[in-house]
Design an enzyme around this catalytic site. Structure first.
Site, PDB file in Angstrom:
ATOM      1  NE  ARG A  54      -3.074   0.382   3.192  1.00  0.00           N
ATOM      2  CZ  ARG A  54      -2.464   0.776   4.321  1.00  0.00           C
ATOM      3  NH1 ARG A  54      -1.889   1.952   4.379  1.00  0.00           N
ATOM      4  NH2 ARG A  54      -2.423  -0.010   5.361  1.00  0.00           N
ATOM      5  CE1 TYR A 106     -15.096  11.986 -16.484  1.00  0.00           C
ATOM      6  CE2 TYR A 106     -14.663  12.132 -14.135  1.00  0.00           C
ATOM      7  CZ  TYR A 106     -15.033  11.398 -15.241  1.00  0.00           C
ATOM      8  OH  TYR A 106     -15.337  10.079 -15.092  1.00  0.00           O
ATOM      9  CG  ASP A 179      -8.339  16.154 -15.886  1.00  0.00           C
ATOM     10  OD1 ASP A 179      -7.690  15.467 -16.700  1.00  0.00           O
ATOM     11  OD2 ASP A 179      -9.458  15.818 -15.449  1.00  0.00           O
ATOM     12  CE  LYS A 204     -11.926   7.977 -18.796  1.00  0.00           C
ATOM     13  NZ  LYS A 204     -12.117   9.299 -18.198  1.00  0.00           N
TER      14      LYS A 204
HETATM   15  C1  LIG Z   1     -12.333   9.820 -16.963  1.00  0.00           C
HETATM   16  C2  LIG Z   1     -11.847  11.135 -16.525  1.00  0.00           C
HETATM   17  C3  LIG Z   1     -11.552  11.394 -15.183  1.00  0.00           C
HETATM   18  C4  LIG Z   1     -11.746  10.359 -14.103  1.00  0.00           C
HETATM   19  O1  LIG Z   1     -10.926   9.243 -14.305  1.00  0.00           O
HETATM   20  P1  LIG Z   1     -11.320   7.742 -13.819  1.00  0.00           P
HETATM   21  O2  LIG Z   1     -10.135   6.957 -14.239  1.00  0.00           O
HETATM   22  O3  LIG Z   1     -12.592   7.375 -14.529  1.00  0.00           O
HETATM   23  O4  LIG Z   1     -11.510   7.800 -12.353  1.00  0.00           O
HETATM   24  C5  LIG Z   1     -11.086  12.657 -14.851  1.00  0.00           C
HETATM   25  N1  LIG Z   1     -10.923  13.620 -15.779  1.00  0.00           N
HETATM   26  C6  LIG Z   1     -11.206  13.409 -17.083  1.00  0.00           C
HETATM   27  C7  LIG Z   1     -11.003  14.509 -18.065  1.00  0.00           C
HETATM   28  C8  LIG Z   1     -11.677  12.169 -17.507  1.00  0.00           C
HETATM   29  O5  LIG Z   1     -11.965  11.973 -18.794  1.00  0.00           O
END
Ligand SMILES: *Cc1c(COP(=O)(O)O)cnc(C)c1O
Length: 386
Positions: A54, A106, A179, A204
């Site tokens: 962890r 998001y 992000d 993604k």
């Molecule tokens: C999918 C996504 C997230 C969250 O990610 P997860 O892996 O689904 O928790 C955050 N920001 C953006 C722009 C995303 O496309």
């Protein structure tokens, strides 16, 4: 600490998974360390550097080093999801801290910020972050601790000017986190523009095959704030499984060719659909008509991304029918995988969504571009009884 700057390009580093091989066996693919716990030496020391998984897992090391290299940061941390990575940044703040976040972002993170984060005492203010002056006006010197950006932002694909906002943040002693999920390190490197932290949903494009949920943070430099984030991962336990970490490294090996193909196809779709009688609006920063096209050229020198949205003539009903009539495009949420996805965004966001009801979000994969375009065109025509 992943601070060794490599002489090789991101494309070469990803293709070779950093070029690392297993010392013991010569294996050209690194092993997965499934262990949860590690031997203590007879003299009571832990010279391996590993105690318990962890805290850290050796499988993470090459992935975190690769992520740090790609975003030109100093260090990286993997998390059990993109949300876990993002939330760790906000949890590292203190109650009462003022935070600026974008109005368009998001959806799940927006909900978390306006729900949990507010309840836990963060002063969250949503600002139009495509407007640098609006961000400047919202910064409260001495009170604002963090500006969070998402660029290009879901699901309108508008950009925020990272370099300009970074200058404002530095002047006011405010942290800047970005992000960068949809830009990926192939197209944009926010740390080189002055951001302190980059976040990716590795679910993604980084993994790219819709089979791993993972997240990552990369820092420009070590700091007490970064160490606080590390201790939140350890204490909160939002860790990635070592199997998924290794699978992510495998997925990243094709990152560059996948992202470039997606960009090329998205550009073809955007320019063609922009002149389509059954499409009322196309949202894509690669279009010369996009309000932030000039910024996109500077900030995304590698391409304009694989994500675009279209507004369908005839409204919500026609949009949902268009998605229903596609044969190649898969109707599903998420993005950045090798298979193309289509989504009526308002349906998943539910009530109070700021997203136009006639909007379809398109995540272009790596299938044949012309086939993807033809499929959308026939679906648009069927939905409108043409
Ligand atoms: C999918 C996504 C997230 C969250 O990610 P997860 O892996 O689904 O928790 C955050 N920001 C953006 C722009 C995303 O496309």
């Amino acid at each position: 600490m992943a601070n060794s700057k490599s002489p090789w390009s991101g494309q070469t580093l990803t293709a070779q998974g950093l070029g690392l091989t297993d010392d013991k066996t010569g294996a050209v693919v690194l092993p997965t360390y499934a262990a949860t716990t590690y031997l203590r030496d007879a003299d009571n020391q832990y010279r391996s550097g590993h105690v318990y998984s962890r805290d850290d897992n050796p499988t993470y090391k090459p992935v975190e080093r690769l992520l740090a290299e790609l975003d030109q940061g100093q260090d990286a941390l993997l998390f059990g999801s993109g949300m876990a990575a993002a939330v760790a940044v906000f949890q590292a703040l203190k109650p009462g801290d003022h935070v600026i976040a974008p109005k368009v972002m998001y959806w799940s993170l927006r909900n978390w910020l306006l729900g949990f984060a507010k309840e836990w005492g963060l002063d969250i203010e949503l600002v139009d972050c495509t407007n640098v002056e609006a961000v400047e006006a919202a910064i409260r010197p001495g009170e604002t601790r963090l500006v969070w950006l998402e660029t290009p932002a879901n699901p309108m694909w508008t950009l925020s000017d990272v370099a300009a906002i970074a200058t404002l943040c530095k002047r006011n002693d405010v942290l800047l986190a970005v992000d960068s999920t949809c830009a990926t390190p192939v197209l944009s490197k926010p740390l080189t523009l002055g951001a302190d932290i980059v976040m990716h949903s590795a679910t993604k494009y980084l993994n790219g095959h819709s089979d791993v949920i993972a997240g990552a943070l990369i820092c420009a430099g070590d700091s007490p704030f970064w160490q606080r984030i590390r201790s939140i991962r350890r204490g909160g336990g939002a860790v990635l499984s070592p199997q998924d970490a290794n699978q992510l490294l495998r997925g990243m090996r094709t990152l560059y060719i996948r992202v470039r193909q997606s960009c090329e196809t998205a550009m073809l779709l955007a320019t063609t659909l922009n002149n389509h009688p059954l499409v009322s609006k196309v949202h894509y920063p690669g279009l010369t008509s996009a309000a932030d096209h000039e910024l996109a050229k500077q900030q995304m020198p590698g391409g304009f991304g694989g994500m675009l949205s279209i507004q369908v003539a005839g409204g919500e009903h026609s949009a949902i029918k268009t998605a229903a009539h596609t044969r190649l495009w898969k109707r599903a949420t998420s993005l950045g995988g090798v298979e193309s996805l289509i989504e009526h965004r308002a349906s998943i966001e539910g009530e109070n969504t700021p997203v136009p009801l006639d909007l379809l979000r398109l995540s272009t994969g790596i299938e044949d571009a012309q086939e993807l375009l033809n499929d959308l065109q026939q679906a648009l025509e069927k939905a409108h009884d043409v």
